[in-house]
Design a protein around this motif. Sequence first.
Motif, PDB file in Angstrom:
ATOM      1  N   ASP A  16     -13.388   3.021  -2.267  1.00 45.63           N
ATOM      2  CA  ASP A  16     -11.950   2.735  -2.179  1.00 45.63           C
ATOM      3  C   ASP A  16     -11.376   2.382  -3.547  1.00 45.63           C
ATOM      4  O   ASP A  16     -10.276   2.819  -3.905  1.00 45.63           O
ATOM      5  N   ALA A  17     -12.116   1.607  -4.336  1.00 47.07           N
ATOM      6  CA  ALA A  17     -11.658   1.231  -5.682  1.00 47.07           C
ATOM      7  C   ALA A  17     -11.555   2.470  -6.565  1.00 47.07           C
ATOM      8  O   ALA A  17     -10.587   2.623  -7.334  1.00 47.07           O
ATOM      9  N   GLN A  18     -12.538   3.367  -6.470  1.00 47.23           N
ATOM     10  CA  GLN A  18     -12.490   4.610  -7.248  1.00 47.23           C
ATOM     11  C   GLN A  18     -11.293   5.465  -6.842  1.00 47.23           C
ATOM     12  O   GLN A  18     -10.615   6.033  -7.702  1.00 47.23           O
ATOM     13  N   ALA A  19     -11.028   5.533  -5.541  1.00 45.55           N
ATOM     14  CA  ALA A  19      -9.888   6.312  -5.054  1.00 45.55           C
ATOM     15  C   ALA A  19      -8.578   5.728  -5.585  1.00 45.55           C
ATOM     16  O   ALA A  19      -7.675   6.476  -5.984  1.00 45.55           O
ATOM     17  N   ASN A  20      -8.478   4.411  -5.607  1.00 44.47           N
ATOM     18  CA  ASN A  20      -7.267   3.769  -6.124  1.00 44.47           C
ATOM     19  C   ASN A  20      -7.078   4.059  -7.608  1.00 44.47           C
ATOM     20  O   ASN A  20      -5.958   4.318  -8.063  1.00 44.47           O
ATOM     21  N   LYS A  21      -8.182   4.030  -8.381  1.00 45.77           N
ATOM     22  CA  LYS A  21      -8.108   4.330  -9.811  1.00 45.77           C
ATOM     23  C   LYS A  21      -7.643   5.768 -10.041  1.00 45.77           C
ATOM     24  O   LYS A  21      -6.821   6.037 -10.917  1.00 45.77           O
ATOM     25  N   VAL A  22      -8.181   6.681  -9.245  1.00 47.94           N
ATOM     26  CA  VAL A  22      -7.788   8.087  -9.366  1.00 47.94           C
ATOM     27  C   VAL A  22      -6.303   8.248  -9.043  1.00 47.94           C
ATOM     28  O   VAL A  22      -5.584   8.970  -9.745  1.00 47.94           O
ATOM     29  N   ASN A  23      -5.833   7.574  -8.013  1.00 47.72           N
ATOM     30  CA  ASN A  23      -4.415   7.668  -7.652  1.00 47.72           C
ATOM     31  C   ASN A  23      -3.515   7.159  -8.764  1.00 47.72           C
ATOM     32  O   ASN A  23      -2.485   7.768  -9.076  1.00 47.72           O
ATOM     33  N   VAL A  24      -3.903   6.050  -9.390  1.00 49.79           N
ATOM     34  CA  VAL A  24      -3.113   5.498 -10.500  1.00 49.79           C
ATOM     35  C   VAL A  24      -3.090   6.485 -11.667  1.00 49.79           C
ATOM     36  O   VAL A  24      -2.033   6.741 -12.270  1.00 49.79           O
ATOM     37  N   MET A  66      -3.482   9.726 -11.550  1.00 43.89           N
ATOM     38  CA  MET A  66      -2.684  10.895 -11.182  1.00 43.89           C
ATOM     39  C   MET A  66      -1.187  10.602 -11.323  1.00 43.89           C
ATOM     40  O   MET A  66      -0.424  11.461 -11.776  1.00 43.89           O
ATOM     41  N   GLU A  67      -0.779   9.408 -10.944  1.00 48.15           N
ATOM     42  CA  GLU A  67       0.624   9.032 -11.102  1.00 48.15           C
ATOM     43  C   GLU A  67       1.011   9.010 -12.585  1.00 48.15           C
ATOM     44  O   GLU A  67       2.078   9.497 -12.963  1.00 48.15           O
ATOM     45  N   ASP A 111       3.784  11.320 -14.591  1.00 56.40           N
ATOM     46  CA  ASP A 111       4.840  10.757 -15.434  1.00 56.40           C
ATOM     47  C   ASP A 111       4.790  11.349 -16.842  1.00 56.40           C
ATOM     48  O   ASP A 111       5.825  11.673 -17.432  1.00 56.40           O
ATOM     49  N   MET A 112       3.574  11.482 -17.380  1.00 51.47           N
ATOM     50  CA  MET A 112       3.416  12.059 -18.720  1.00 51.47           C
ATOM     51  C   MET A 112       3.883  13.508 -18.736  1.00 51.47           C
ATOM     52  O   MET A 112       4.530  13.951 -19.694  1.00 51.47           O
TER      53      MET A 112
END
Length: 102
Positions: free
Chosen positions: A23-31, A33-34, A38-39
């Motif tokens: 779950d922590a890895q998935a959250n990091k990936v989502n951040v 990707m966001e 933006d970039m």
Amino acid sequence: MGETLRKEKEAGRLTATRKAQLDAQANKVNVLMEKAGDMRQEIIKLKIAAQEPKAKAVLAKLQQQGMETEDIREKMKELNFEPQLITRLLGEPKKKKFLGLF
């Protein structure tokens, strides 16, 4: 990660700790990707700002030659101007009419 989660659950190896790690890895990936999105938008804005003077000059030249709007749109695409810039300068493309068999 979803597949890893599913496989480990099916194999009976999924622990609470492992689930928390995934779950922590998935959250990091989502951040990430966001941030990447933006970039990407910022890069497009910079490209549009750099391309706009040249695009306006090309547009004026093609209009003086008497080209139709859709032909100008295609020519500007060939010249690799950003699609958002083309739409801003020429407006939305005309929709092709559907010639149905009715």
